[in-house]
Write a protein that holds these residues in place. Structure first.
Motif, PDB file in Angstrom:
ATOM      1  N   GLY A  36      30.380  37.976  37.510  1.00  0.00           N
ATOM      2  CA  GLY A  36      29.065  37.443  37.192  1.00  0.00           C
ATOM      3  C   GLY A  36      28.179  38.462  36.517  1.00  0.00           C
ATOM      4  N   SER A  37      27.049  37.984  36.029  1.00  0.00           N
ATOM      5  CA  SER A  37      26.105  38.815  35.284  1.00  0.00           C
ATOM      6  C   SER A  37      24.814  38.996  36.073  1.00  0.00           C
ATOM      7  N   ASP A  38      24.157  40.141  35.848  1.00  0.00           N
ATOM      8  CA  ASP A  38      22.861  40.374  36.485  1.00  0.00           C
ATOM      9  C   ASP A  38      21.766  39.534  35.840  1.00  0.00           C
ATOM     10  N   ASP A  39      21.944  39.207  34.578  1.00  0.00           N
ATOM     11  CA  ASP A  39      20.939  38.425  33.851  1.00  0.00           C
ATOM     12  C   ASP A  39      21.264  36.945  33.990  1.00  0.00           C
ATOM     13  N   VAL A  40      20.991  36.404  35.157  1.00  0.00           N
ATOM     14  CA  VAL A  40      21.307  35.006  35.442  1.00  0.00           C
ATOM     15  C   VAL A  40      20.065  34.337  36.011  1.00  0.00           C
ATOM     16  N   GLU A  41      19.801  33.122  35.570  1.00  0.00           N
ATOM     17  CA  GLU A  41      18.632  32.376  36.015  1.00  0.00           C
ATOM     18  C   GLU A  41      19.076  31.146  36.793  1.00  0.00           C
ATOM     19  N   ASN A  42      18.467  30.942  37.955  1.00  0.00           N
ATOM     20  CA  ASN A  42      18.785  29.760  38.745  1.00  0.00           C
ATOM     21  C   ASN A  42      17.608  29.375  39.628  1.00  0.00           C
ATOM     22  N   VAL A  43      17.326  28.091  39.653  1.00  0.00           N
ATOM     23  CA  VAL A  43      16.347  27.505  40.569  1.00  0.00           C
ATOM     24  C   VAL A  43      17.102  26.563  41.492  1.00  0.00           C
ATOM     25  N   GLY A  44      16.888  26.684  42.788  1.00  0.00           N
ATOM     26  CA  GLY A  44      17.648  25.881  43.733  1.00  0.00           C
ATOM     27  C   GLY A  44      16.782  25.182  44.760  1.00  0.00           C
ATOM     28  N   ILE A  45      17.197  23.965  45.145  1.00  0.00           N
ATOM     29  CA  ILE A  45      16.564  23.248  46.250  1.00  0.00           C
ATOM     30  C   ILE A  45      17.287  23.666  47.519  1.00  0.00           C
ATOM     31  N   ASP A 102      47.020  46.955  48.888  1.00  0.00           N
ATOM     32  CA  ASP A 102      45.772  46.888  48.123  1.00  0.00           C
ATOM     33  C   ASP A 102      45.133  45.534  48.356  1.00  0.00           C
ATOM     34  N   LEU A 103      43.871  45.523  48.743  1.00  0.00           N
ATOM     35  CA  LEU A 103      43.111  44.291  48.956  1.00  0.00           C
ATOM     36  C   LEU A 103      42.102  44.154  47.825  1.00  0.00           C
ATOM     37  N   VAL A 104      42.339  43.217  46.910  1.00  0.00           N
ATOM     38  CA  VAL A 104      41.483  43.056  45.741  1.00  0.00           C
ATOM     39  C   VAL A 104      40.680  41.770  45.901  1.00  0.00           C
ATOM     40  N   ILE A 105      39.364  41.896  46.000  1.00  0.00           N
ATOM     41  CA  ILE A 105      38.472  40.769  46.270  1.00  0.00           C
ATOM     42  C   ILE A 105      37.758  40.385  44.983  1.00  0.00           C
ATOM     43  N   TYR A 106      37.999  39.159  44.523  1.00  0.00           N
ATOM     44  CA  TYR A 106      37.334  38.634  43.334  1.00  0.00           C
ATOM     45  C   TYR A 106      36.237  37.683  43.789  1.00  0.00           C
ATOM     46  N   SER A 107      34.980  38.101  43.652  1.00  0.00           N
ATOM     47  CA  SER A 107      33.870  37.309  44.180  1.00  0.00           C
ATOM     48  C   SER A 107      32.569  37.778  43.548  1.00  0.00           C
ATOM     49  N   ASP A 108      31.524  36.983  43.757  1.00  0.00           N
ATOM     50  CA  ASP A 108      30.174  37.407  43.372  1.00  0.00           C
ATOM     51  C   ASP A 108      29.414  37.979  44.561  1.00  0.00           C
ATOM     52  N   GLY A 109      30.097  38.095  45.702  1.00  0.00           N
ATOM     53  CA  GLY A 109      29.477  38.720  46.872  1.00  0.00           C
ATOM     54  C   GLY A 109      28.513  37.841  47.618  1.00  0.00           C
ATOM     55  N   GLY A 110      28.583  36.518  47.447  1.00  0.00           N
ATOM     56  CA  GLY A 110      27.661  35.619  48.126  1.00  0.00           C
ATOM     57  C   GLY A 110      28.065  35.310  49.547  1.00  0.00           C
ATOM     58  N   PHE A 111      28.248  36.342  50.351  1.00  0.00           N
ATOM     59  CA  PHE A 111      28.618  36.168  51.751  1.00  0.00           C
ATOM     60  C   PHE A 111      27.980  37.288  52.572  1.00  0.00           C
ATOM     61  N   PRO A 112      27.809  37.087  53.881  1.00  0.00           N
ATOM     62  CA  PRO A 112      27.204  38.136  54.711  1.00  0.00           C
ATOM     63  C   PRO A 112      28.126  39.337  54.840  1.00  0.00           C
ATOM     64  N   ASP A 113      27.549  40.478  55.161  1.00  0.00           N
ATOM     65  CA  ASP A 113      28.350  41.667  55.448  1.00  0.00           C
ATOM     66  C   ASP A 113      29.256  41.402  56.644  1.00  0.00           C
ATOM     67  N   ARG A 134      32.475  31.452  36.732  1.00  0.00           N
ATOM     68  CA  ARG A 134      32.932  32.650  37.428  1.00  0.00           C
ATOM     69  C   ARG A 134      34.318  32.474  38.027  1.00  0.00           C
ATOM     70  N   PHE A 135      34.574  31.300  38.563  1.00  0.00           N
ATOM     71  CA  PHE A 135      35.880  31.040  39.161  1.00  0.00           C
ATOM     72  C   PHE A 135      36.994  31.186  38.125  1.00  0.00           C
ATOM     73  N   GLU A 136      36.807  30.603  36.952  1.00  0.00           N
ATOM     74  CA  GLU A 136      37.834  30.702  35.915  1.00  0.00           C
ATOM     75  C   GLU A 136      37.978  32.136  35.434  1.00  0.00           C
ATOM     76  N   ALA A 137      36.877  32.887  35.388  1.00  0.00           N
ATOM     77  CA  ALA A 137      36.960  34.293  35.004  1.00  0.00           C
ATOM     78  C   ALA A 137      37.778  35.084  36.027  1.00  0.00           C
ATOM     79  N   ALA A 138      37.550  34.816  37.318  1.00  0.00           N
ATOM     80  CA  ALA A 138      38.321  35.494  38.356  1.00  0.00           C
ATOM     81  C   ALA A 138      39.797  35.110  38.277  1.00  0.00           C
ATOM     82  N   ARG A 139      40.060  33.827  38.054  1.00  0.00           N
ATOM     83  CA  ARG A 139      41.456  33.379  37.969  1.00  0.00           C
ATOM     84  C   ARG A 139      42.157  34.020  36.757  1.00  0.00           C
TER      85      ARG A 139
END
Length: 666
Positions: free
Chosen positions: A236-245, A208-219, A115-120
């Motif tokens: 990023g994509s909606d069809d993404v799978e992740n399991v996290g500790i 113009d404030l252009v924010i490139y992110s996946d929105g993983g931050f609080p409001d 995602r970072f490289e896509a935003a860049r």
């Protein structure tokens, strides 16, 4: 339609000479040597030219000249880089905010590594097509923000700043980046509001404030966009799978320290059920595994018992597939978690009291004696030079003040019983009988405590400085609170254990010392505030956080290394405190001291992501920014370039001109 010049004014001046030169060539007459040959008379018009002595000739209608000038004109338009961009607010100033947090490592994008490289890539395209009259700024944000390039119209500087941006393992906090952008677009006044002499220090400038992110931050509710026009480019994509500790720790049994229990929490953030193996490793060696199956959105707690683990150890759990290979999902960073068992250490405790038998007995139990050395002194000791030296140097790991107060706070953690540390604290109720109603069971100080049967004959509620945690509440307010103080912690108990009457006789003020929870509470105090011996779980911090630890004050320096990596030498403060900032990489960090050729382990700590906002890698559709709900636009509009087509037409025109020229000659 918009235009972006590819040439400088000087280059345009030189380019303008080309059509003038072409026309001039058609005015000039070719000077030929007169040669008499019979075939010359067959070319009547050529013979006429030979008889003209003037330098210039009258220009005639010539298709070749028209085609050549048309090619130059089209080339000029191509060099202006014409293009069409979709409708958007364009103030001539753009602020690019690029997310560099851990979730941007997700590899669910098609045309980039992550995602970072896509935003860049998208920002680079915007910079490449930016009109020369516009200016732009580049700001990165993770758990902190950094202005990589201030406002400039130089596209080369913006590209260089973009190339210097690095992806991190950190969590996300966009507020600092928004404040940096807000500083220019919404300049503040020189004094407080309501002042008649208040003046505007700078003109407001829209951007113009252009924010490139996946929105993983609080409001961000407490923010006024003002002159900023925010745009959220959802990566990023909606069809993404992740399991996290999301949690993992290891701790010793209080009664049998050689028995260790490691436990953690795993969450499935995807849309599909997942099956995997969770494996436990101690000092890099496999010890145990268990199979786990999680439905979408489900979480599971996992525990591993360990026996015979008396020494310090590095412990980790890994998500693996059936072949004992690393589990593959969108974010590998949260597929490994680290914990540590700290080395055994005896702490020094100074107890200042005029007599508190329950406190002294509680500090002399077998477990307490194994982890601490307690020095009991009367309140008159506060006026001695020896106390002043101990307090200022931080010689003790914990000082307990029973019904007394020092003139100056010591350079160590403290526990006040029936007294206030300083004027930053205050009593909020009159003395009276106390009825307990609530406790913070999640805090380490309150672990394993049942306190609702306590009788407290006289006590008061207390209020601490900013950042104070309320651990135990009564019907009149907080009666046990913990507050930070310049790297230390102060614990205040708002009622006395032993009190005195008017004649100075000792009286019991509570039945707590006769309850089983009393020695457990004192052990928690020794572990949490003093860092005692069987506080075995190594501290856990997030990537990028500053780690503050305390080691023996007689050590002038220590070495800190992650795993078997190259150690970094850190100087120890006068009171034994050290600060370590190079914490971007997850893992177990070992703090060692040198004694001759040998290295002794004195402390350890762990760096883990442990963030549901980062592990839940599904990009957000919208977020709140002040009073506005910012909707995702998916991707920035792409400028439709026409200059390539113009150059193709130029080539076609030149090819036609060449064909006509050769056809006429033939």
């Amino acid at each position: 339609m918009s235009w972006i010049s590819m040439l400088t004014p000087v280059q345009w001046a030189l380019f303008s000479l080309i059509p003038a030169g072409i026309i001039l060539l058609y005015f000039l007459k070719l000077r030929r040597e007169p040669v008499q040959i019979p075939s010359t008379f067959l070319w009547a018009r050529t013979v006429e030219d030979l008889h003209v002595n003037s330098l210039f000739q009258r220009i005639r209608k010539n298709l070749l000249l028209f085609l050549q000038l048309l090619a130059i004109l089209l080339a000029a338009f191509a060099l202006l880089s014409p293009g069409f961009r979709g409708e958007r607010s364009n103030f001539g100033r753009t602020i690019y905010l690029i997310d560099t947090s851990a979730s941007m490592m997700a590899d669910d994008v098609d045309d980039a590594e992550n995602r970072f490289e896509a935003a860049r890539k998208q920002i680079r395209e915007r910079i490449d097509t930016m009109p020369s009259s516009d200016t732009a700024m580049l700001i990165t944000f993770s758990d902190r923000s950094e202005v990589m390039q201030s406002y400039t119209g130089d596209r080369a500087k913006l590209r260089d700043a973009l190339n210097r941006v690095q992806l991190t393992n950190r969590t996300t906090d966009i507020y600092g980046a928004l404040k940096a952008a807000d500083g220019l677009a919404n300049p503040r006044r020189s004094s407080t509001m309501g002042d008649t002499a208040d003046i505007q220090v700078a003109d407001a400038m829209n951007a113009d404030l252009v924010i490139y992110s996946d929105g993983g931050f609080p409001d961000v509710s407490e923010f006024n966009v003002g002159n900023l026009a925010p745009t959220y480019i959802r990566i990023g994509s909606d069809d993404v799978e992740n399991v996290g500790i999301v949690a993992f720790t290891a701790d010793r049994n209080i009664e049998t320290p050689d028995e260790v229990k490691a436990y953690g929490t795993v969450v499935n953030y995807g849309k599909l059920a997942q099956s995997f193996t969770l494996s436990l490793y101690v000092n890099g060696q496999w010890r145990d595994s268990t199979g786990v199956q999680l439905d979408p959105g489900e979480e599971s707690g996992i525990s591993f018992p360990l026996t015979g683990q008396e020494d310090a150890a590095s412990i980790e759990i890994r998500l693996e597939n059936e072949d004992d290979l690393p589990y593959q999902d969108a974010l590998p960073l949260d597929n490994v978690a680290y914990a540590g068992l700290r080395p055994m250490r005896t702490v020094s405790v100074l107890l200042i009291t005029e007599g508190n038998r329950p406190m002294e007995v509680g500090m002399s139990t077998a477990n307490a004696k194994k982890m601490s050395i307690v020095d009991v002194q009367p309140t008159s000791y506060l006026d001695s030079e020896e106390y002043a030296a101990r307090a200022s140097s931080g010689l003790d790991d914990l000082i307990v003040y029973d019904r007394c107060q020092p003139k100056d706070m010591p350079a160590t953690n403290t526990f006040f019983i029936g007294a206030l540390p300083s004027n930053e604290w205050e009593w909020t109720s009159d003395p009276g009988q106390v009825l307990l109603i609530d406790s913070d069971r999640t805090h380490p100080l309150m672990r394993y405590l049942e306190l609702y049967s306590l009788l407290i004959f006289e006590g008061r509620s207390v209020k601490g400085p900013e950042g104070t945690q309320e651990l135990l509440a009564s019907d009149s307010g907080a009666v046990l609170s913990l507050a930070p103080r310049e790297g230390f912690q102060d614990l205040v108990l708002a009622f006395e254990i032993i009190s005195t009457d008017d004649e100075g006789n000792l009286l019991t003020n509570t039945n707590w010392f006769s309850e089983r929870s009393w020695p457990v509470f004192l052990l928690n105090v020794l572990r949490h505030l003093a860092g005692a011996a069987d506080e075995s779980a190594a501290g856990t911090f997030r990537p990028g956080e500053t780690v503050r630890l305390r080691v023996a004050s007689e050590l002038p320096e220590v070495d800190i290394a992650r795993g078997s990596g190259t150690p970094e030498t850190v100087m120890t403060g006068s009171n034994g405190f050290i600060q370590f900032v190079d914490t971007d990489a997850p893992g177990v960090y070992q703090v060692t001291s040198s004694e001759g050729d040998e290295q002794e382990l004195v402390e350890m700590f762990c760096i883990n992501l442990f963030s549901s906002l980062e592990s839940n890698v599904k990009p957000r559709q919208n977020f709140d920014l002040g009073y506005e709900a910012i909707q995702a636009e998916g991707t920035t509009e792409r400028r439709m370039e026409y200059w390539r087509w113009l150059l193709l037409i130029v080539l076609l025109v030149l090819a036609g001109e060449w064909w006509l020229y050769n056809h006429r000659i033939a």
